[in-house]
Design a protein around this motif. Structure first.
Motif, mmCIF file in Angstrom:
data_model
loop_
_atom_site.group_PDB
_atom_site.id
_atom_site.type_symbol
_atom_site.label_atom_id
_atom_site.label_comp_id
_atom_site.label_asym_id
_atom_site.label_seq_id
_atom_site.Cartn_x
_atom_site.Cartn_y
_atom_site.Cartn_z
ATOM 1 N N LEU A 26 -6.064 -16.108 -3.257
ATOM 2 C CA LEU A 26 -5.794 -14.854 -2.554
ATOM 3 C C LEU A 26 -4.652 -15.019 -1.552
ATOM 4 C CD1 LEU A 26 -9.424 -13.576 -1.829
ATOM 5 C CD2 LEU A 26 -7.949 -13.068 -3.774
ATOM 6 N N LYS A 27 -4.606 -16.159 -0.877
ATOM 7 C CA LYS A 27 -3.552 -16.401 0.102
ATOM 8 C C LYS A 27 -2.183 -16.384 -0.564
ATOM 9 C CE LYS A 27 -1.969 -19.717 3.583
ATOM 10 N NZ LYS A 27 -2.260 -21.015 4.262
ATOM 11 N N GLU A 28 -2.068 -17.010 -1.734
ATOM 12 C CA GLU A 28 -0.785 -17.029 -2.434
ATOM 13 C C GLU A 28 -0.405 -15.637 -2.928
ATOM 14 O OE1 GLU A 28 0.096 -20.529 -5.050
ATOM 15 O OE2 GLU A 28 -1.950 -21.077 -4.522
ATOM 16 N N ALA A 29 -1.395 -14.879 -3.367
ATOM 17 C CA ALA A 29 -1.109 -13.516 -3.805
ATOM 18 C C ALA A 29 -0.578 -12.683 -2.644
ATOM 19 C CB ALA A 29 -2.370 -12.877 -4.387
ATOM 20 N N ARG A 30 -1.219 -12.794 -1.472
ATOM 21 C CA ARG A 30 -0.786 -12.048 -0.296
ATOM 22 C C ARG A 30 0.620 -12.470 0.133
ATOM 23 N NH1 ARG A 30 -4.431 -13.688 2.859
ATOM 24 N NH2 ARG A 30 -5.988 -12.099 2.384
ATOM 25 N N ASN A 31 0.872 -13.779 0.159
ATOM 26 C CA ASN A 31 2.184 -14.274 0.580
ATOM 27 C C ASN A 31 3.272 -13.881 -0.424
ATOM 28 O OD1 ASN A 31 1.082 -15.428 2.856
ATOM 29 N ND2 ASN A 31 0.882 -17.465 1.959
ATOM 30 N N PHE A 32 2.930 -13.879 -1.698
ATOM 31 C CA PHE A 32 3.895 -13.469 -2.734
ATOM 32 C C PHE A 32 4.348 -12.040 -2.479
ATOM 33 C CE2 PHE A 32 5.232 -11.671 -6.722
ATOM 34 C CZ PHE A 32 5.872 -12.687 -7.404
ATOM 35 N N ALA A 33 3.391 -11.152 -2.209
ATOM 36 C CA ALA A 33 3.725 -9.743 -1.984
ATOM 37 C C ALA A 33 4.506 -9.565 -0.678
ATOM 38 C CB ALA A 33 2.460 -8.897 -1.966
ATOM 39 N N ARG A 34 4.081 -10.235 0.372
ATOM 40 C CA ARG A 34 4.757 -10.091 1.662
ATOM 41 C C ARG A 34 6.202 -10.573 1.595
ATOM 42 N NH1 ARG A 34 0.028 -12.251 5.859
ATOM 43 N NH2 ARG A 34 -1.253 -10.344 5.813
ATOM 44 N N GLY A 35 6.454 -11.584 0.808
ATOM 45 C CA GLY A 35 7.806 -12.118 0.706
ATOM 46 C C GLY A 35 8.749 -11.267 -0.116
ATOM 47 N N ARG A 36 8.223 -10.225 -0.753
ATOM 48 C CA ARG A 36 9.051 -9.358 -1.601
ATOM 49 C C ARG A 36 8.850 -7.892 -1.234
ATOM 50 N NH1 ARG A 36 7.386 -13.848 -3.718
ATOM 51 N NH2 ARG A 36 8.728 -15.072 -5.119
ATOM 52 N N GLN A 37 8.722 -7.629 0.044
ATOM 53 C CA GLN A 37 8.418 -6.279 0.510
ATOM 54 C C GLN A 37 9.521 -5.285 0.152
ATOM 55 O OE1 GLN A 37 6.976 -6.214 4.496
ATOM 56 N NE2 GLN A 37 6.774 -3.989 4.592
ATOM 57 N N ASP A 38 10.742 -5.746 -0.002
ATOM 58 C CA ASP A 38 11.824 -4.834 -0.363
ATOM 59 C C ASP A 38 11.670 -4.282 -1.780
ATOM 60 O OD1 ASP A 38 12.244 -7.348 -1.463
ATOM 61 O OD2 ASP A 38 14.432 -7.175 -1.420
ATOM 62 N N ALA A 39 10.779 -4.888 -2.587
ATOM 63 C CA ALA A 39 10.563 -4.431 -3.965
ATOM 64 C C ALA A 39 9.302 -3.572 -4.106
ATOM 65 C CB ALA A 39 10.476 -5.630 -4.909
ATOM 66 N N TRP A 40 8.600 -3.318 -2.999
ATOM 67 C CA TRP A 40 7.391 -2.494 -3.077
ATOM 68 C C TRP A 40 7.750 -1.061 -3.479
ATOM 69 C CZ3 TRP A 40 4.033 -3.521 1.922
ATOM 70 C CH2 TRP A 40 3.684 -4.882 1.968
ATOM 71 N N ARG A 41 6.802 -0.378 -4.097
ATOM 72 C CA ARG A 41 7.001 1.035 -4.395
ATOM 73 C C ARG A 41 7.180 1.798 -3.085
ATOM 74 N NH1 ARG A 41 2.097 3.137 -7.690
ATOM 75 N NH2 ARG A 41 2.962 5.153 -7.095
ATOM 76 N N ALA A 42 8.061 2.786 -3.110
ATOM 77 C CA ALA A 42 8.455 3.478 -1.882
ATOM 78 C C ALA A 42 7.295 4.239 -1.238
ATOM 79 C CB ALA A 42 9.615 4.427 -2.175
ATOM 80 N N ASP A 43 6.318 4.655 -2.038
ATOM 81 C CA ASP A 43 5.216 5.466 -1.508
ATOM 82 C C ASP A 43 3.960 4.646 -1.256
ATOM 83 O OD1 ASP A 43 4.560 4.897 -4.122
ATOM 84 O OD2 ASP A 43 3.933 6.934 -4.637
ATOM 85 N N TRP A 44 4.113 3.343 -1.016
ATOM 86 C CA TRP A 44 2.939 2.482 -0.929
ATOM 87 C C TRP A 44 1.962 2.919 0.151
ATOM 88 C CZ3 TRP A 44 -0.236 -0.251 -3.380
ATOM 89 C CH2 TRP A 44 -1.121 -1.091 -2.736
ATOM 90 N N LEU A 45 2.454 3.309 1.323
ATOM 91 C CA LEU A 45 1.551 3.682 2.407
ATOM 92 C C LEU A 45 0.704 4.899 2.043
ATOM 93 C CD1 LEU A 45 3.770 3.166 5.581
ATOM 94 C CD2 LEU A 45 2.049 1.634 4.604
ATOM 95 N N CYS A 46 1.208 5.754 1.164
ATOM 96 C CA CYS A 46 0.440 6.919 0.721
ATOM 97 C C CYS A 46 -0.461 6.594 -0.470
ATOM 98 C CB CYS A 46 1.394 8.056 0.326
ATOM 99 S SG CYS A 46 2.452 8.631 1.665
ATOM 100 N N THR A 47 -0.086 5.568 -1.229
ATOM 101 C CA THR A 47 -0.773 5.258 -2.484
ATOM 102 C C THR A 47 -1.870 4.215 -2.325
ATOM 103 O OG1 THR A 47 1.309 5.696 -3.630
ATOM 104 C CG2 THR A 47 -0.379 4.574 -4.890
ATOM 105 N N ARG A 48 -1.796 3.404 -1.303
ATOM 106 C CA ARG A 48 -2.678 2.232 -1.211
ATOM 107 C C ARG A 48 -4.157 2.586 -1.208
ATOM 108 N NH1 ARG A 48 -1.443 0.234 5.024
ATOM 109 N NH2 ARG A 48 -1.629 2.288 6.031
ATOM 110 N N HIS A 49 -4.525 3.720 -0.608
ATOM 111 C CA HIS A 49 -5.932 4.103 -0.604
ATOM 112 C C HIS A 49 -6.426 4.378 -2.028
ATOM 113 C CE1 HIS A 49 -4.207 5.277 3.320
ATOM 114 N NE2 HIS A 49 -5.357 4.852 3.814
ATOM 115 N N SER A 50 -5.620 5.111 -2.808
ATOM 116 C CA SER A 50 -5.995 5.413 -4.196
ATOM 117 C C SER A 50 -6.100 4.147 -5.025
ATOM 118 C CB SER A 50 -4.970 6.369 -4.821
ATOM 119 O OG SER A 50 -4.933 7.599 -4.131
ATOM 120 N N VAL A 51 -5.191 3.204 -4.788
ATOM 121 C CA VAL A 51 -5.206 1.941 -5.529
ATOM 122 C C VAL A 51 -6.503 1.183 -5.285
ATOM 123 C CG1 VAL A 51 -4.135 -0.338 -5.694
ATOM 124 C CG2 VAL A 51 -2.697 1.713 -5.613
#
Length: 226
Positions: A26-51
């Protein structure tokens, strides 16, 4: 955690999504995502609850022994503590998960033969009042795949019945209806191809929406539901 973090890269970065899903911890998964925040979907803050709610819903459907549909929400929140979500996000997701637990399960018959604009418009109207819902479907060649793909793209949990090679006979159709609260039937006017579905749904006292349509040259168009 893998489901949640990988969704940050859907649909535009499938290679990053897949790489994250194979993170060993889980730690590696979290760090992988944090290190590539510029590639996140633009609406993540609105979508994360549904996900997250969709992930919990799919887990509840696929692992019934976990009893996620009935256990106290406090237990669900304790189980999610390792995700290190902000308290406000966790509380909001728990509230929405409770809405999903009480929401109807909807099955759709005849959508593969009906014109896509008809299916899109009428399904949109049917689900618009629902705060949450679950699609119940087979997973073989006769499944309403356009409806399925639309639901998955919008993080609607899906309950699959049968196998990919199982014939859609009366036994499987009855199982799908029995697992549903609301049965939506698309039938061409003056045709009675889906009478068995209607009779079975009525005998099981399920809510029924019969959507009659005229044949249309646009039947092969892409399904679009707002």
């Amino acid at each position: 955690m893998h489901w949640y973090e990988a969704a940050k890269f859907v649909p535009h970065q499938p290679q990053l999504r897949d790489a994250l899903l194979f993170s060993p911890t889980l730690k590696e998964a979290r760090n992988f995502a944090r290190g590539r925040q510029d590639a996140w979907r633009a609406d993540w803050l609105c979508t994360r609850h549904s996900v997250l709610v969709a992930g919990l819903g799919m887990l509840a459907l696929q692992r019934p022994e976990m009893d996620l549909r009935r256990c106290p929400l406090a237990h669900v929140k304790t189980g999610l503590a390792g995700m290190q979500l902000p308290p406000g996000v966790l509380d909001r997701c728990a509230e929405r998960f409770e809405l999903w637990r009480r929401a109807p399960r909807v099955s759709v018959f005849g959508a593969g033969q009906a014109p896509c604009p008809v299916v899109g418009a009428r399904l949109a109207k049917l689900v618009a009042p629902l705060p949450a819902w679950t699609l119940v479907t087979t997973c073989n060649g006769r499944a309403p795949w356009r409806v399925h793909d639309w639901a998955r793209a919008r993080y609607i949990p899906v309950q699959y019945l049968g196998t990919c090679l199982q014939r859609t006979g009366r036994k499987l159709v009855t199982a799908v209806i029995a697992a549903s609260d609301h049965v939506v039937v698309f039938e061409q006017r003056k045709h009675r191809h889906l009478d068995f579905v209607l009779h079975t749904a009525k005998s099981l006292k399920r809510k029924i929406s019969l959507e009659l349509y005229e044949p249309d040259a646009l039947a092969g168009a892409q399904l679009s539901i707002a």
